[in-house]
Design an enzyme around this catalytic site. Structure first.
Site, PDB file in Angstrom:
ATOM      1  N   VAL A 195       0.854  -1.191   0.000  1.00  0.00           N
ATOM      2  CA  VAL A 195       0.000   0.000   0.000  1.00  0.00           C
ATOM      3  C   VAL A 195       0.890   1.241   0.000  1.00  0.00           C
ATOM      4  O   VAL A 195       1.903   1.295   0.706  1.00  0.00           O
ATOM      5  CB  VAL A 195      -0.940  -0.009   1.227  1.00  0.00           C
ATOM      6  CG1 VAL A 195      -1.843   1.211   1.241  1.00  0.00           C
ATOM      7  CG2 VAL A 195      -1.778  -1.279   1.240  1.00  0.00           C
ATOM      8  N   TYR A 219       4.961   1.444  -0.489  1.00  0.00           N
ATOM      9  CA  TYR A 219       5.498   0.082  -0.322  1.00  0.00           C
ATOM     10  C   TYR A 219       5.410  -0.733  -1.613  1.00  0.00           C
ATOM     11  O   TYR A 219       5.956  -1.821  -1.689  1.00  0.00           O
ATOM     12  CB  TYR A 219       4.786  -0.643   0.828  1.00  0.00           C
ATOM     13  CG  TYR A 219       5.352  -0.311   2.186  1.00  0.00           C
ATOM     14  CD1 TYR A 219       5.333   0.987   2.666  1.00  0.00           C
ATOM     15  CD2 TYR A 219       5.913  -1.286   3.000  1.00  0.00           C
ATOM     16  CE1 TYR A 219       5.847   1.300   3.917  1.00  0.00           C
ATOM     17  CE2 TYR A 219       6.428  -0.985   4.250  1.00  0.00           C
ATOM     18  CZ  TYR A 219       6.392   0.314   4.698  1.00  0.00           C
ATOM     19  OH  TYR A 219       6.907   0.616   5.940  1.00  0.00           O
ATOM     20  N   HIS A 250      10.915 -13.859  15.943  1.00  0.00           N
ATOM     21  CA  HIS A 250      11.435 -12.555  15.511  1.00  0.00           C
ATOM     22  C   HIS A 250      12.961 -12.507  15.669  1.00  0.00           C
ATOM     23  O   HIS A 250      13.481 -12.903  16.720  1.00  0.00           O
ATOM     24  CB  HIS A 250      10.788 -11.455  16.354  1.00  0.00           C
ATOM     25  CG  HIS A 250      10.898 -10.088  15.760  1.00  0.00           C
ATOM     26  ND1 HIS A 250      12.096  -9.426  15.649  1.00  0.00           N
ATOM     27  CD2 HIS A 250       9.957  -9.271  15.232  1.00  0.00           C
ATOM     28  CE1 HIS A 250      11.878  -8.242  15.090  1.00  0.00           C
ATOM     29  NE2 HIS A 250      10.583  -8.126  14.823  1.00  0.00           N
ATOM     30  N   PRO A 251      13.677 -12.022  14.650  1.00  0.00           N
ATOM     31  CA  PRO A 251      15.140 -12.032  14.725  1.00  0.00           C
ATOM     32  C   PRO A 251      15.703 -11.054  15.757  1.00  0.00           C
ATOM     33  O   PRO A 251      16.835 -11.196  16.198  1.00  0.00           O
ATOM     34  CB  PRO A 251      15.569 -11.611  13.314  1.00  0.00           C
ATOM     35  CG  PRO A 251      14.421 -10.811  12.795  1.00  0.00           C
ATOM     36  CD  PRO A 251      13.193 -11.431  13.386  1.00  0.00           C
ATOM     37  N   GLU A 306       0.911  -7.199  15.268  1.00  0.00           N
ATOM     38  CA  GLU A 306       1.983  -8.074  15.768  1.00  0.00           C
ATOM     39  C   GLU A 306       1.772  -8.366  17.264  1.00  0.00           C
ATOM     40  O   GLU A 306       2.028  -9.480  17.725  1.00  0.00           O
ATOM     41  CB  GLU A 306       3.348  -7.422  15.535  1.00  0.00           C
ATOM     42  CG  GLU A 306       4.516  -8.309  15.919  1.00  0.00           C
ATOM     43  CD  GLU A 306       5.850  -7.702  15.502  1.00  0.00           C
ATOM     44  OE1 GLU A 306       6.339  -8.037  14.403  1.00  0.00           O
ATOM     45  OE2 GLU A 306       6.408  -6.898  16.274  1.00  0.00           O
TER      46      GLU A 306
HETATM   47  C1  UD2 Z   1       7.022  -4.832  12.042  1.00  0.00           C
HETATM   48  C2  UD2 Z   1       6.573  -6.175  11.504  1.00  0.00           C
HETATM   49  C3  UD2 Z   1       5.321  -5.955  10.676  1.00  0.00           C
HETATM   50  C4  UD2 Z   1       4.231  -5.335  11.524  1.00  0.00           C
HETATM   51  C5  UD2 Z   1       4.745  -4.046  12.160  1.00  0.00           C
HETATM   52  C6  UD2 Z   1       3.812  -3.555  13.237  1.00  0.00           C
HETATM   53  C7  UD2 Z   1       8.283  -7.829  11.039  1.00  0.00           C
HETATM   54  C8  UD2 Z   1       9.515  -8.132  10.308  1.00  0.00           C
HETATM   55  N1  UD2 Z   1       7.649  -6.688  10.696  1.00  0.00           N
HETATM   56  O1  UD2 Z   1       7.507  -4.195  10.870  1.00  0.00           O
HETATM   57  O2  UD2 Z   1       4.853  -7.153  10.138  1.00  0.00           O
HETATM   58  O3  UD2 Z   1       3.831  -6.259  12.503  1.00  0.00           O
HETATM   59  O4  UD2 Z   1       5.991  -4.225  12.800  1.00  0.00           O
HETATM   60  O5  UD2 Z   1       2.861  -2.745  12.711  1.00  0.00           O
HETATM   61  O6  UD2 Z   1       7.859  -8.592  11.862  1.00  0.00           O
HETATM   62  N2  UD2 Z   1       2.518  -1.662   4.676  1.00  0.00           N
HETATM   63  C9  UD2 Z   1       2.180  -1.080   3.461  1.00  0.00           C
HETATM   64  N3  UD2 Z   1       2.195   0.278   3.357  1.00  0.00           N
HETATM   65  C10 UD2 Z   1       2.527   1.103   4.394  1.00  0.00           C
HETATM   66  C11 UD2 Z   1       2.885   0.507   5.631  1.00  0.00           C
HETATM   67  C12 UD2 Z   1       2.879  -0.868   5.736  1.00  0.00           C
HETATM   68  O7  UD2 Z   1       1.876  -1.781   2.502  1.00  0.00           O
HETATM   69  O8  UD2 Z   1       2.541   2.331   4.219  1.00  0.00           O
HETATM   70  C13 UD2 Z   1       2.492  -3.133   4.805  1.00  0.00           C
HETATM   71  C14 UD2 Z   1       3.675  -3.769   4.087  1.00  0.00           C
HETATM   72  O9  UD2 Z   1       3.284  -5.040   3.608  1.00  0.00           O
HETATM   73  C15 UD2 Z   1       4.692  -3.899   5.178  1.00  0.00           C
HETATM   74  C16 UD2 Z   1       3.796  -4.241   6.376  1.00  0.00           C
HETATM   75  O10 UD2 Z   1       2.604  -3.502   6.169  1.00  0.00           O
HETATM   76  O11 UD2 Z   1       5.629  -4.915   4.860  1.00  0.00           O
HETATM   77  C17 UD2 Z   1       4.400  -3.920   7.757  1.00  0.00           C
HETATM   78  O12 UD2 Z   1       4.753  -2.568   7.845  1.00  0.00           O
HETATM   79  P1  UD2 Z   1       6.237  -2.104   8.132  1.00  0.00           P
HETATM   80  O13 UD2 Z   1       7.151  -2.952   7.318  1.00  0.00           O
HETATM   81  O14 UD2 Z   1       6.345  -0.646   7.977  1.00  0.00           O
HETATM   82  O15 UD2 Z   1       6.363  -2.476   9.641  1.00  0.00           O
HETATM   83  P2  UD2 Z   1       7.728  -2.730  10.460  1.00  0.00           P
HETATM   84  O16 UD2 Z   1       8.915  -2.680   9.592  1.00  0.00           O
HETATM   85  O17 UD2 Z   1       7.743  -1.853  11.652  1.00  0.00           O
END
Ligand code: UD2
Length: 344
Positions: A113, A116, A223-224, A293
């Protein structure tokens, strides 16, 4: 009606009644009596009876497994006796030969979305190289930019379907709404033809095999970032008002929101529960520390995963590889949050 006809009718009726009673008592209900057996809220799957029946070919030759040697540097079985999958704990050829004849279909969901969408090409291309190669795989991409979905050549038996979702001004909402959309997808679209499903973060790439060794009822990935820590340091939701609450001193592992899966009906139950709990929190004006999560971690603490995947199955590119991680199979790319998220 003649006396003979009457007698014949009575005899036929008696035979019919005896037949029905016999069928009911000894063979179970006749087929037209049967209602589909379905636990409320749980879609059925054709794979259940097969799940624990692992049939190998008598012609396959493979290394003798040892009952006394194996990996001792890591935990390979949880206290509730679920396998923990690390490199060196399984034989990929043996597993593939067991699952291939089952003709299973594996679905994967991925959300891309807003900005991304830029991660999708690498995700899809590397999935072609490593994710259930030679199996039937259906990838469901959820995006608000369907026109920007890259054209990636897919092998026979693999397909991609794009599903439009609205944009959002908050990344927390995008991340959290995934559970609702996964629940709906399973219910409306996948029940009849998919056996297993994995839900994966898009900002990641496959680097090594992710295949049949990962199949199980309910599958979680450790989780790593926290797997060497004491559980009091896990970033569980700690406010008792939240439905995602896990008290200090509780919990098993800290699992990733970025990768989970399993049998369709198990993931359906997980997604439904997390979604309901998330919505209940929202009504009470609370958002769990790590959105879905946190809810997933609460769920997996109570509903123990039947297979646990080691951090090989979701590493992070910025982290140097630890010695116990034999191979990195799937890893989150380094990203600049300020640049890609719709809000800070
Ligand atoms: C962590 C988690 C993620 C989610 C988040 C808490 C891991 C490796 N990652 O990642 O799964 O639980 O914490 O909210 O465990 N996305 C979009 N557009 C956006 C924002 C998010 O498509 O603008 C989707 C996309 O598929 C992304 C996922 O949501 O991979 C998770 O978002 P993130 O990667 O920003 O979250 P992150 O890195 O904090």
């Amino acid at each position: 009606m003649s006396q003979n006809n009457k007698t014949l009718t009575v005899v036929l009726l008696v035979v019919l009644v005896i037949g029905l009673v016999y069928y009911y008592l000894y063979l179970g209900q006749p087929p037209w009596f049967q209602c589909p057996v379905q636990t409320p809220g749980r879609p059925e799957s054709k794979v259940i009876p097969n799940e624990f029946h692992l049939v190998a070919s008598e012609n396959l030759e493979y290394t003798q497994p040892s009952i006394v040697y194996g990996r001792t540097d890591v935990m390979t079985i949880t206290p509730w006796l679920a396998p923990v999958v690390w490199e060196g704990t399984f034989n990929p050829d043996l597993l593939d030969s067991i699952y291939k004849p089952k003709n299973i279909t594996i679905a994967a969901t991925v959300f891309a979305v807003g900005k991304y969408i830029r991660f999708l090409k690498d995700f899809l291309e590397t999935a072609e190289q490593h994710f259930f190669v030679d199996f039937t795989v259906h990838i469901y991409v959820f995006t608000d930019r369907p026109k920007e979905v890259p054209k990636v050549k897919m092998a026979p038996g693999r397909k991609l379907e794009v599903r439009s979702v609205p944009s959002s001004k908050r990344w927390q909402e995008i991340s959290a709404r995934r559970m609702e959309l996964i629940q709906t997808l399973i219910k409306e679209k996948l029940q009849d033809h998919v056996d297993y499903i994995f839900c994966l973060d898009v900002d990641s790439k496959f680097h090594g095999r992710w295949g049949t060794e990962s199949l199980g009822g309910l599958v979680a990935v450790v989780h790593p970032g926290y797997y060497r820590d004491d559980r009091r340091r896990f970033p569980y939701e700690r406010r008792p008002q939240s439905k995602a609450y896990v008290a200090l001193g509780h919990g098993d592992f800290y699992y990733c929101g970025g990768a989970f899966g399993g049998l369709l009906q198990e993931v359906y139950q997980l997604a439904k529960t997390c979604r309901t709990n998330f919505e209940e929190d929202a009504k009470n004006g609370i958002e769990a520390a790590w959105q879905e999560e946190s809810h997933l971690n609460r769920y997996m603490w109570i509903n123990k995963p039947s297979k646990v995947l080691s951090p090989e199955y979701l590493w992070q590119d910025f982290k140097p590889r630890n010695p116990e991680v034999g191979i990195i199979r799937f890893s989150g790319v380094v990203k600049n949050y300020a640049d890609i998220r719709p809000n800070a």
